[in-house]
Write a protein that holds these residues in place. Structure first.
Motif, PDB file in Angstrom:
ATOM      1  N   VAL A  48      -2.499  -0.152  23.635  1.00  0.00           N
ATOM      2  CA  VAL A  48      -1.686  -0.117  24.852  1.00  0.00           C
ATOM      3  C   VAL A  48      -0.254  -0.551  24.586  1.00  0.00           C
ATOM      4  O   VAL A  48       0.634  -0.329  25.418  1.00  0.00           O
ATOM      5  CB  VAL A  48      -2.304  -0.982  25.964  1.00  0.00           C
ATOM      6  N   MET A  49       0.019  -1.149  23.419  1.00  0.00           N
ATOM      7  CA  MET A  49       1.385  -1.505  23.061  1.00  0.00           C
ATOM      8  C   MET A  49       2.120  -0.358  22.388  1.00  0.00           C
ATOM      9  O   MET A  49       3.355  -0.341  22.380  1.00  0.00           O
ATOM     10  CB  MET A  49       1.387  -2.711  22.122  1.00  0.00           C
ATOM     11  N   GLY A  50       1.383   0.588  21.819  1.00  0.00           N
ATOM     12  CA  GLY A  50       2.036   1.649  21.074  1.00  0.00           C
ATOM     13  C   GLY A  50       1.560   3.033  21.428  1.00  0.00           C
ATOM     14  O   GLY A  50       2.202   3.765  22.170  1.00  0.00           O
ATOM     15  N   PHE A  51       0.392   3.403  20.880  1.00  0.00           N
ATOM     16  CA  PHE A  51      -0.087   4.779  21.006  1.00  0.00           C
ATOM     17  C   PHE A  51      -0.480   5.142  22.438  1.00  0.00           C
ATOM     18  O   PHE A  51      -0.640   6.320  22.747  1.00  0.00           O
ATOM     19  CB  PHE A  51      -1.278   4.996  20.070  1.00  0.00           C
ATOM     20  N   GLY A  52      -0.658   4.159  23.302  1.00  0.00           N
ATOM     21  CA  GLY A  52      -0.984   4.468  24.689  1.00  0.00           C
ATOM     22  C   GLY A  52       0.193   5.037  25.461  1.00  0.00           C
ATOM     23  O   GLY A  52       0.166   6.179  25.919  1.00  0.00           O
ATOM     24  N   PRO A  53       1.294   4.273  25.623  1.00  0.00           N
ATOM     25  CA  PRO A  53       2.404   4.754  26.447  1.00  0.00           C
ATOM     26  C   PRO A  53       3.426   5.615  25.728  1.00  0.00           C
ATOM     27  O   PRO A  53       4.072   6.469  26.356  1.00  0.00           O
ATOM     28  CB  PRO A  53       3.058   3.451  26.920  1.00  0.00           C
ATOM     29  N   ILE A  54       3.613   5.438  24.419  1.00  0.00           N
ATOM     30  CA  ILE A  54       4.776   6.030  23.751  1.00  0.00           C
ATOM     31  C   ILE A  54       4.743   7.559  23.688  1.00  0.00           C
ATOM     32  O   ILE A  54       5.796   8.193  23.844  1.00  0.00           O
ATOM     33  CB  ILE A  54       4.948   5.405  22.353  1.00  0.00           C
ATOM     34  N   PRO A  55       3.603   8.230  23.453  1.00  0.00           N
ATOM     35  CA  PRO A  55       3.653   9.697  23.475  1.00  0.00           C
ATOM     36  C   PRO A  55       4.209  10.267  24.770  1.00  0.00           C
ATOM     37  O   PRO A  55       5.023  11.207  24.747  1.00  0.00           O
ATOM     38  CB  PRO A  55       2.181  10.084  23.260  1.00  0.00           C
ATOM     39  N   ASN A  56       3.806   9.717  25.916  1.00  0.00           N
ATOM     40  CA  ASN A  56       4.351  10.208  27.188  1.00  0.00           C
ATOM     41  C   ASN A  56       5.826   9.868  27.331  1.00  0.00           C
ATOM     42  O   ASN A  56       6.604  10.652  27.899  1.00  0.00           O
ATOM     43  CB  ASN A  56       3.563   9.610  28.357  1.00  0.00           C
ATOM     44  N   ILE A  57       6.228   8.692  26.848  1.00  0.00           N
ATOM     45  CA  ILE A  57       7.642   8.325  26.906  1.00  0.00           C
ATOM     46  C   ILE A  57       8.475   9.295  26.090  1.00  0.00           C
ATOM     47  O   ILE A  57       9.511   9.805  26.547  1.00  0.00           O
ATOM     48  CB  ILE A  57       7.838   6.883  26.400  1.00  0.00           C
ATOM     49  N   LEU A  58       8.038   9.577  24.865  1.00  0.00           N
ATOM     50  CA  LEU A  58       8.794  10.484  23.995  1.00  0.00           C
ATOM     51  C   LEU A  58       8.851  11.893  24.565  1.00  0.00           C
ATOM     52  O   LEU A  58       9.904  12.545  24.535  1.00  0.00           O
ATOM     53  CB  LEU A  58       8.166  10.503  22.601  1.00  0.00           C
ATOM     54  N   CYS A  59       7.728  12.369  25.088  1.00  0.00           N
ATOM     55  CA  CYS A  59       7.711  13.727  25.632  1.00  0.00           C
ATOM     56  C   CYS A  59       8.668  13.871  26.811  1.00  0.00           C
ATOM     57  O   CYS A  59       9.213  14.955  27.046  1.00  0.00           O
ATOM     58  CB  CYS A  59       6.294  14.107  26.056  1.00  0.00           C
ATOM     59  N   ALA A  60       8.880  12.796  27.556  1.00  0.00           N
ATOM     60  CA  ALA A  60       9.808  12.845  28.689  1.00  0.00           C
ATOM     61  C   ALA A  60      11.258  12.714  28.247  1.00  0.00           C
ATOM     62  O   ALA A  60      12.170  12.904  29.059  1.00  0.00           O
ATOM     63  CB  ALA A  60       9.474  11.736  29.686  1.00  0.00           C
ATOM     64  N   GLU A  61      11.504  12.417  26.965  1.00  0.00           N
ATOM     65  CA  GLU A  61      12.870  12.196  26.484  1.00  0.00           C
ATOM     66  C   GLU A  61      13.413  13.328  25.625  1.00  0.00           C
ATOM     67  O   GLU A  61      14.630  13.459  25.480  1.00  0.00           O
ATOM     68  CB  GLU A  61      12.918  10.908  25.651  1.00  0.00           C
ATOM     69  N   LEU A  62      12.546  14.133  25.028  1.00  0.00           N
ATOM     70  CA  LEU A  62      12.971  14.999  23.934  1.00  0.00           C
ATOM     71  C   LEU A  62      13.610  16.310  24.361  1.00  0.00           C
ATOM     72  O   LEU A  62      14.296  16.946  23.554  1.00  0.00           O
ATOM     73  CB  LEU A  62      11.770  15.323  23.020  1.00  0.00           C
TER      74      LEU A  62
END
Length: 745
Positions: free
Chosen positions: A647-661
């Motif tokens: 939940v510190m890394g692989f949980g939220p970060i893929p969605n965060i990156l996809c919303a930024e790229l």
């Protein structure tokens, strides 16, 4: 930044409802199968849980294109309506088929929330805290699960276990979410700009940022309408206009660029470094003080190196806008003759602007934007009518004194053109001689950022060959991303305008998204990263560990302890799940703090090795015969560590990156593609887990998940860049450059 934070919290309620629903159905299904006698029909039981996934997958197919067409906020409103009506239908549910229909409708709400909330937050948040705010959906989702488990646990202690009430309670928080989306959430300013609704976008930005001057960000959002372009990296030495020496060898006077600041008499010059276009050289992949060691790593994506060089060369003060940068508003090539500074003729501008109103803007179009941003009147290049500001009064980008796109109220002078993360937005007019001898030109936009620290004496910039730096005064090394302005299109160039003409923003806006834009090099490159992250996340083992957690805690004696307190096995199972979810919340809070400090990439590279070790321990304890207590202790510790790191890394970060790229115009479509990958992966993992348990056993399942995590670690190290603190529009420019470099290799 309080306005952006409150909006992000309100939008994240959609993810709270998703977590609430996931936990509620996990507890309610224990009682549903008893009422409908589903013990002998596992397919129907599985469908009750999976129907929400099916609904989310179906709606995601259309959500991206619809949100690009109709807006982010309307889709969030529709999501709250789906949640509300699904809760009412589940509360009624006379039979299992109506329940399945209600679960399908609920999935529609889940799909819209999971897909669009990260996009909405990314488009409204300032770059400096975008990672923190975009971790909120993960936090609220886990909080929703915990609250729901507590509710279901309390109801499970009652004599009558009414699963309809458990599921129907969803309507209450969804009604609150509906009120927030209607009365509190504004539309995304980036989407408003993409539709030419500049006045509304400006008002939303002023509310989100808590200040009147949003000129720089408004200009950034307009430039963000472009999808692709020939982007190059250039380097400049910036210093006082009268400080740089006249004799610079191959650097001529017209190669210099004048920067105008908001204070009277504040004028600096940006002088290109010899060989200023760095795209063609291997050394130019990173800044001169950057991490050249990455260039020797086989298969390292140039995008990763480019992003890394930016973060390695930040000024030490780490401020949002460099304190040493002048707050300039425009950036144009210096000419041999001084440009005319008088305002262009209003009547002429009005005549030239006729017919430029956007049909897409409709009644919401700003009356002050019925003319082009810059005069399209015929001017002589010998006259050098560059529409440049008065140096004496410091007004920047003097396009039109009443333009609400660049300026605030009528006559209000523009201040800084800072766009967040220490970046500055500027433009320059380039001119060349055409085939027939006629002079041709075009507007280039420049994203400019200071690198390293200022210098004050000769010899400090030894890494910049060909540049002689005066001994006195402060000078700044800056890197720039230079590309075609979104307002100076191929169509406009085909009209052969004389002078620095630009399209009206509404003309750029009405083009809308095109499927062909997905095949642009930079967009394709970003899609590979986004899709790869979603696939690897789903197969990294989170579903298997969650499935195994109750069994592990049961072996640890937690279930027996709870039964000694008079708690039934079903209630104990629910309480164990609640405690597991509770462990996630402080870890997500830590991730929120680190997301914009350590960064997304760093968190992934730090937490995934821990996931691998945890999975390996679970493999060992299931293969090697140990004592019951040792087995329970090791398993419990491994599961807790796995959850906390996930939940510190692989949980939220893929969605965060996809919303930024992705660029604004196709962000909805791209995020929908990534979300579809997420939901299909979720369905595959959910339905293959029981089969894998029967064929390879629990140790084999965890072994496969460990291998996937190793692959994910390699993929992230080689392909996933660090995007912290960077404006969304700058991120896609780096992908454009990186795709071009990758094609050359």
């Amino acid at each position: 930044m309080r306005g952006a934070a409150l909006v992000a919290i309100a939008a994240s309620i959609g993810n709270l409802l998703q977590g609430w629903d996931n936990a509620t159905i996990a507890g309610a299904v224990l009682y549903i199968k008893k009422e409908f006698n589903l013990e002998s029909e596992p397919t129907i039981e599985g469908l009750i849980v999976a129907m929400s996934l099916i609904g989310a997958t179906i709606i995601t197919m259309f959500s991206g294109a619809i949100s690009d067409w109709g807006g982010r906020r309307p889709m969030l409103i529709v999501s709250s309506i789906f949640y509300f009506f699904s809760g009412l239908v589940m509360l009624w549910s006379p039979n299992v088929y109506i329940l399945l229909l209600a679960r399908l409708i609920d999935g529609f709400g889940v799909g819209l929330a999971v897909t669009l909330v990260p996009v909405y937050i990314s488009e409204t948040a300032p770059p400096e805290i975008r990672g923190l705010l975009n971790t909120l959906p993960q936090f609220t989702g886990s909080a929703g699960m915990f609250l729901s488990y507590c509710m279901v646990f309390g109801m499970s202690l009652m004599v009558q276990h009414d699963w309809r009430v458990m599921l129907g309670v969803l309507s209450i928080p969804s009604l609150f979410y509906f009120a927030l989306t209607i009365f509190f959430l504004p539309e995304s300013p980036r989407w408003l700009v993409s539709k030419g609704r500049m006045t509304e976008a400006k008002q939303v930005l002023q509310r989100l940022r808590g200040r009147e001057d949003v000129a720089g960000e408004m200009a950034l959002l307009v430039e963000g309408l472009g999808v692709s372009g020939e982007t190059s990296i250039e380097e400049y030495i910036i210093g006082p206009a009268n400080g740089l020496p006249d004799d610079q060898g191959p650097t001529t006077e017209k190669d210099k660029i004048m920067l105008y600041g908001p204070e009277e008499g504040l004028t600096w010059v940006a002088q290109p470094v010899t060989g200023g276009n760095l795209l063609g050289s291997a050394a130019g992949l990173v800044s001169h003080n950057g991490s050249m060691i990455n260039q020797s790593i086989p298969l390292m994506d140039p995008v990763v190196t480019l992003f890394g060089s930016v973060h390695e060369n930040l000024p030490e003060m780490g401020s949002t806008n460099s304190m040493l940068f002048p707050n300039f508003g425009s950036m144009f090539n210096m000419s041999e003759q001084q440009p005319r500074t008088e305002q262009w003729d209003e009547e002429s501008a009005q005549r030239e602007g006729e017919g430029y109103a956007s049909d897409a803007a409709g009644a919401d179009s700003d009356d002050n934007l019925q003319a082009p941003l810059l005069s399209r009147q015929t001017t002589s290049m010998e006259g050098k009518d560059m529409i440049m500001p008065h140096a004496s009064n410091g007004s920047a980008l003097n396009m039109r004194h009443s333009s609400s796109l660049i300026q605030g109220n009528a006559g209000e002078a523009v201040g800084s053109m800072g766009i967040g993360g220490g970046w500055q937005l500027a433009w320059k007019w380039t001119e060349r001689e055409g085939v027939d001898g006629a002079k041709e030109g075009g507007f280039k936009r420049i994203y400019l950022r200071q690198e390293g620290i200022p210098v004050s004496r000769r010899g400090s910039l030894v890494s910049l060959p060909g540049v002689e730096v005066p001994e006195e005064g402060e000078y700044i090394q800056a890197a720039a991303l230079v590309s075609q302005s979104a307002l100076y299109t191929k169509e406009l160039m085909g009209q052969h305008p004389v002078g620095p003409a630009m399209l009206h923003p509404s003309e750029t806006a009405i083009k809308g998204p095109r499927w062909g834009d997905l095949f642009e090099a930079g967009v394709k490159h970003a899609l590979i990263v986004g899709i790869g992250m979603q696939i690897l996340q789903q197969f990294s083992g989170i579903n298997g560990v969650m499935y195994y957690t109750p069994q592990i805690l049961e072996q640890a004696g937690v279930g027996v302890l709870l039964e000694n307190f008079g708690i039934s096995s079903d209630s104990a199972s629910i309480l164990i799940s609640a405690l597991t979810t509770l462990l996630m919340l402080p870890c997500i809070a830590v991730a929120m703090r680190l997301m914009d400090v350590s960064g997304r990439r760093s968190l992934l590279l730090a937490t995934i090795p821990v996931l691998i070790v945890s999975l390996i321990v679970l493999v060992v304890v299931n293969l090697v015969h140990m004592g019951t207590m040792v087995h329970a202790v090791l398993s419990t510790i491994s599961v807790i560590v796995y959850f906390c790191c996930f939940v510190m890394g692989f949980g939220p970060i893929p969605n965060i990156l996809c919303a930024e790229l992705f660029p604004t115009r196709v962000r909805g479509m791209c995020i929908a593609i990534c979300s579809l990958t997420f939901w299909f992966g979720d369905i595959i993992v959910t339905y293959t887990l029981p089969v894998m348990l029967k064929t390879v056993g629990l140790a084999g399942v965890f072994g496969i998940y460990a291998v996937v995590c190793v692959i994910a670690l390699v993929f992230i190290f080689l392909k996933v860049p660090e995007t912290k603190g960077m404006p969304l529009e700058v991120i896609i420019e780096f992908f454009n450059v990186g795709a071009k470099l990758a094609a050359r290799n």
